[in-house]
Design a protein around this motif. Structure first.
Motif, PDB file in Angstrom:
ATOM      1  N   ASP A  12       0.654  -1.105  -0.081  1.00 56.31           N
ATOM      2  CA  ASP A  12      -0.014  -0.005  -0.072  1.00 56.31           C
ATOM      3  C   ASP A  12       0.726   1.284  -0.025  1.00 56.31           C
ATOM      4  OD1 ASP A  12      -2.150  -1.636   0.105  1.00 56.31           O
ATOM      5  OD2 ASP A  12      -2.569  -1.280   2.298  1.00 56.31           O
ATOM      6  N   PHE A  13       1.882   1.322   0.661  1.00 52.29           N
ATOM      7  CA  PHE A  13       2.866   2.365   1.056  1.00 52.29           C
ATOM      8  C   PHE A  13       3.490   2.809  -0.493  1.00 52.29           C
ATOM      9  CE2 PHE A  13       7.200   4.152   2.064  1.00 52.29           C
ATOM     10  CZ  PHE A  13       6.508   5.304   2.691  1.00 52.29           C
ATOM     11  N   CYS A  14       3.919   1.662  -1.075  1.00 51.25           N
ATOM     12  CA  CYS A  14       4.676   1.752  -2.434  1.00 51.25           C
ATOM     13  C   CYS A  14       3.696   2.303  -3.451  1.00 51.25           C
ATOM     14  CB  CYS A  14       5.369   0.418  -2.626  1.00 51.25           C
ATOM     15  SG  CYS A  14       6.681  -0.223  -1.674  1.00 51.25           S
ATOM     16  N   ARG A  15       2.496   1.862  -3.339  1.00 54.04           N
ATOM     17  CA  ARG A  15       1.347   2.317  -4.583  1.00 54.04           C
ATOM     18  C   ARG A  15       1.335   4.011  -4.160  1.00 54.04           C
ATOM     19  NH1 ARG A  15      -1.712  -2.245  -2.893  1.00 54.04           N
ATOM     20  NH2 ARG A  15      -1.140  -3.889  -4.492  1.00 54.04           N
ATOM     21  N   LYS A  16       1.359   4.338  -3.263  1.00 54.34           N
ATOM     22  CA  LYS A  16       1.166   5.697  -2.765  1.00 54.34           C
ATOM     23  C   LYS A  16       2.142   6.740  -3.021  1.00 54.34           C
ATOM     24  CE  LYS A  16      -1.942   4.897   1.247  1.00 54.34           C
ATOM     25  NZ  LYS A  16      -1.666   4.677   2.514  1.00 54.34           N
ATOM     26  N   HIS A  17       3.232   6.258  -3.382  1.00 50.09           N
ATOM     27  CA  HIS A  17       4.345   6.812  -3.991  1.00 50.09           C
ATOM     28  C   HIS A  17       5.023   6.992  -5.249  1.00 50.09           C
ATOM     29  CE1 HIS A  17       4.087   6.980   0.653  1.00 50.09           C
ATOM     30  NE2 HIS A  17       4.359   8.392   0.601  1.00 50.09           N
ATOM     31  N   ASP A  18       5.672   8.086  -5.568  1.00 48.44           N
ATOM     32  CA  ASP A  18       6.139   8.042  -7.049  1.00 48.44           C
ATOM     33  C   ASP A  18       7.521   7.222  -7.040  1.00 48.44           C
ATOM     34  OD1 ASP A  18       4.012   9.749  -7.980  1.00 48.44           O
ATOM     35  OD2 ASP A  18       5.146  11.246  -6.866  1.00 48.44           O
ATOM     36  N   LEU A  19       8.127   7.337  -6.060  1.00 50.04           N
ATOM     37  CA  LEU A  19       9.545   6.857  -5.898  1.00 50.04           C
ATOM     38  C   LEU A  19       9.814   6.565  -4.419  1.00 50.04           C
ATOM     39  CD1 LEU A  19      12.830   8.679  -7.191  1.00 50.04           C
ATOM     40  CD2 LEU A  19      12.637   7.831  -4.986  1.00 50.04           C
ATOM     41  N   ILE A  20      10.519   5.380  -4.618  1.00 48.21           N
ATOM     42  CA  ILE A  20      10.602   4.324  -3.292  1.00 48.21           C
ATOM     43  C   ILE A  20      11.938   4.243  -3.023  1.00 48.21           C
ATOM     44  CG2 ILE A  20      10.424   2.260  -1.951  1.00 48.21           C
ATOM     45  CD1 ILE A  20       7.826   3.634  -1.914  1.00 48.21           C
ATOM     46  N   ILE A  21      12.398   4.643  -1.716  1.00 49.13           N
ATOM     47  CA  ILE A  21      13.994   4.229  -1.238  1.00 49.13           C
ATOM     48  C   ILE A  21      13.844   3.540  -0.273  1.00 49.13           C
ATOM     49  CG2 ILE A  21      16.209   5.201  -0.552  1.00 49.13           C
ATOM     50  CD1 ILE A  21      15.288   8.126  -1.600  1.00 49.13           C
ATOM     51  N   PHE A  22      14.425   2.049  -0.566  1.00 47.49           N
ATOM     52  CA  PHE A  22      14.290   1.152   0.584  1.00 47.49           C
ATOM     53  C   PHE A  22      15.743   1.057   1.007  1.00 47.49           C
ATOM     54  CE2 PHE A  22      15.165  -3.228   1.693  1.00 47.49           C
ATOM     55  CZ  PHE A  22      13.932  -3.433   2.337  1.00 47.49           C
ATOM     56  N   VAL A  23      15.843   0.864   2.371  1.00 47.69           N
ATOM     57  CA  VAL A  23      17.152   1.020   3.073  1.00 47.69           C
ATOM     58  C   VAL A  23      17.159  -0.221   3.591  1.00 47.69           C
ATOM     59  CG1 VAL A  23      18.623   2.438   4.573  1.00 47.69           C
ATOM     60  CG2 VAL A  23      16.693   3.467   3.449  1.00 47.69           C
ATOM     61  N   GLY A  24      18.221  -1.058   3.517  1.00 52.45           N
ATOM     62  CA  GLY A  24      18.420  -2.075   4.320  1.00 52.45           C
ATOM     63  C   GLY A  24      19.748  -2.998   3.470  1.00 52.45           C
ATOM     64  N   GLY A  25      20.359  -4.000   4.487  1.00 49.19           N
ATOM     65  CA  GLY A  25      21.611  -4.596   4.141  1.00 49.19           C
ATOM     66  C   GLY A  25      21.466  -5.402   2.778  1.00 49.19           C
ATOM     67  N   LYS A  26      22.285  -5.269   2.060  1.00 51.06           N
ATOM     68  CA  LYS A  26      22.480  -5.951   0.591  1.00 51.06           C
ATOM     69  C   LYS A  26      22.686  -7.580   0.958  1.00 51.06           C
ATOM     70  CE  LYS A  26      21.679  -2.553  -2.310  1.00 51.06           C
ATOM     71  NZ  LYS A  26      22.659  -1.924  -2.978  1.00 51.06           N
ATOM     72  N   HIS A  27      23.000  -7.825   1.929  1.00 53.51           N
ATOM     73  CA  HIS A  27      23.263  -9.576   2.443  1.00 53.51           C
ATOM     74  C   HIS A  27      22.199  -9.800   3.243  1.00 53.51           C
ATOM     75  CE1 HIS A  27      27.021  -9.125   0.611  1.00 53.51           C
ATOM     76  NE2 HIS A  27      27.459  -8.372   1.359  1.00 53.51           N
ATOM     77  N   SER A  28      21.174  -9.099   3.385  1.00 53.24           N
ATOM     78  CA  SER A  28      20.036  -9.715   4.144  1.00 53.24           C
ATOM     79  C   SER A  28      18.943 -10.208   3.274  1.00 53.24           C
ATOM     80  CB  SER A  28      19.169  -8.408   5.294  1.00 53.24           C
ATOM     81  OG  SER A  28      18.092  -8.569   5.302  1.00 53.24           O
ATOM     82  N   SER A  29      18.563 -11.413   3.883  1.00 57.30           N
ATOM     83  CA  SER A  29      17.318 -11.830   3.083  1.00 57.30           C
ATOM     84  C   SER A  29      16.085 -11.618   3.090  1.00 57.30           C
ATOM     85  CB  SER A  29      17.321 -13.428   3.210  1.00 57.30           C
ATOM     86  OG  SER A  29      17.298 -13.800   4.644  1.00 57.30           O
ATOM     87  N   ASN A  30      16.080 -11.009   4.471  1.00 58.33           N
ATOM     88  CA  ASN A  30      14.698 -10.094   4.575  1.00 58.33           C
ATOM     89  C   ASN A  30      14.755  -8.850   3.854  1.00 58.33           C
ATOM     90  OD1 ASN A  30      13.837  -7.743   6.470  1.00 58.33           O
ATOM     91  ND2 ASN A  30      12.244  -9.192   6.617  1.00 58.33           N
ATOM     92  N   SER A  31      15.652  -8.126   3.594  1.00 66.80           N
ATOM     93  CA  SER A  31      15.661  -6.960   2.820  1.00 66.80           C
ATOM     94  C   SER A  31      15.484  -7.353   1.395  1.00 66.80           C
ATOM     95  CB  SER A  31      17.127  -6.219   3.047  1.00 66.80           C
ATOM     96  OG  SER A  31      17.176  -5.704   4.275  1.00 66.80           O
ATOM     97  N   ARG A  32      16.156  -8.426   0.882  1.00 76.72           N
ATOM     98  CA  ARG A  32      15.980  -8.912  -0.441  1.00 76.72           C
ATOM     99  C   ARG A  32      14.405  -9.103  -0.895  1.00 76.72           C
ATOM    100  NH1 ARG A  32      19.136 -12.723  -0.562  1.00 76.72           N
ATOM    101  NH2 ARG A  32      20.967 -11.367  -0.824  1.00 76.72           N
ATOM    102  N   TYR A  33      13.799  -9.855   0.129  1.00 73.61           N
ATOM    103  CA  TYR A  33      12.336 -10.305  -0.257  1.00 73.61           C
ATOM    104  C   TYR A  33      11.605  -8.988   0.001  1.00 73.61           C
ATOM    105  CZ  TYR A  33       7.697 -12.230   0.834  1.00 73.61           C
ATOM    106  OH  TYR A  33       6.529 -12.459   0.700  1.00 73.61           O
TER     107      TYR A  33
END
Ligand code: SF4
Length: 294
Positions: free
Chosen positions: A214-235
């Motif tokens: 829902d949050f991503c639909r409401k915005h034109d651009l999304i900046i996602f912050v998370g570890g590149k090695h984290s499987s949770n972040s990848r998901y």
């Protein structure tokens, strides 16, 4: 109109937040606390806690800390770690998430029931995940761990089976696993009562996915912050990208690109389960500063 919104549902889950707050309270009192394993997998947040006096140890290090205060993180510990701490005369600060505590008790009860009828307790989870290691301990190390749907065939369906899940597994995959086991049982003419399933996936985790979409639909651009090695972040980043193609994955505020500040867009900032809100606020401030320089 240019706008920046930090996702109100982002940041560590209730269990991890509670553990951080318990550590902060203790560190404010004594400037020293030992924790078995990292409270969360975020280098900057860990650095902050270390600067306050937190030291991460392994269970084998407990014996050399008699009389010290030792914290158990939200993932929980197996009974033998509690015994080790008591034996060493350490004082336990137990930050096991209450949801995990309930699951540990359910694993214990399920395992004891299965033992009586020569059945199996099966845990759907990652074998090396600390929560699964703690759960296994509550089944005397005798539960079977299934890592994915493709391992459904390893379960002995000729014996009674009770199925439980690590709290952070994917709900859809869990349902598919149950379906696959039931299908096998039907094709072998095994009574459906032979399988008991407990829904033990954390509601907060499964609700996050819907909220994030829902949050991503409401915005034109999304900046996602998370570890590149984290499987949770990848998901979670995959979930963002599925809904909003203009999603960008960074680890640090220093990776914010000036072109993101140049458009009159509504920008949403969100992150993985281990990214604290204060880092998301830093990303928002970096973007705001870039905007002012345009
Ligand atoms: S059970 Fe839920 S709230 Fe508790 S630590 Fe796991 S994910 Fe977080």
């Amino acid at each position: 109109m240019f706008r920046i919104v930090v996702d109100p549902d982002a940041g560590p889950c209730m269990g991890v937040k509670r553990a951080i707050e318990m550590a902060e309270t203790e560190l404010a009192r004594s400037n020293q606390l030992y924790c078995v394993g990292e409270i969360l997998h975020n280098t900057r947040e860990m650095d902050r806690l270390v600067s306050l006096g937190l030291q991460t140890i392994t269970p084998s290090g407990i014996g050399s800390l008699p009389g010290e205060r030792i914290m158990f993180r939200s993932h929980g510990e197996p009974p033998e770690t509690y015994q080790k701490a008591r034996h060493a005369g350490a004082e336990i600060l137990d930050a096991t998430c209450p949801v995990v505590t309930q699951l540990q008790l359910l694993v214990r009860k399920s395992w004891l029931e299965m033992k009586k009828v020569n059945g199996t307790a099966v845990i759907f989870g990652k074998p090396d995940h600390p929560e699964v290691i703690s759960l296994l301990g509550f089944a005397d190390g005798k539960a079977q761990v299934i890592n994915g749907i493709n391992e459904a065939g390893l379960i002995d369906i000729n014996r009674p089976v009770v199925l439980l899940s690590q709290t952070t597994m994917n709900r859809k995959e869990y349902h598919s696993l149950v379906k696959k086991i039931r299908h096998r049982m039907i094709s072998c003419s095994i009574h459906a009562d032979n399988l008991r399933v407990h829904d033990t996936i954390c509601k907060k985790v499964s609700a996050r996915e819907k909220g994030l979409k829902d949050f991503c639909r409401k915005h034109d651009l999304i900046i996602f912050v998370g570890g590149k090695h984290s499987s949770n972040s990848r998901y979670l980043f995959g979930t963002c990208h599925q809904v909003n193609r203009n999603s960008h994955w960074i680890e640090e505020p220093g990776e914010v690109e000036s072109s993101w500040a140049a458009n009159n867009s509504k920008t949403g900032i969100t992150g993985g389960n281990s990214t604290p809100i204060w880092i998301l606020n830093e990303v928002a401030a970096t973007l705001q500063n870039m905007r002012q320089c345009i």
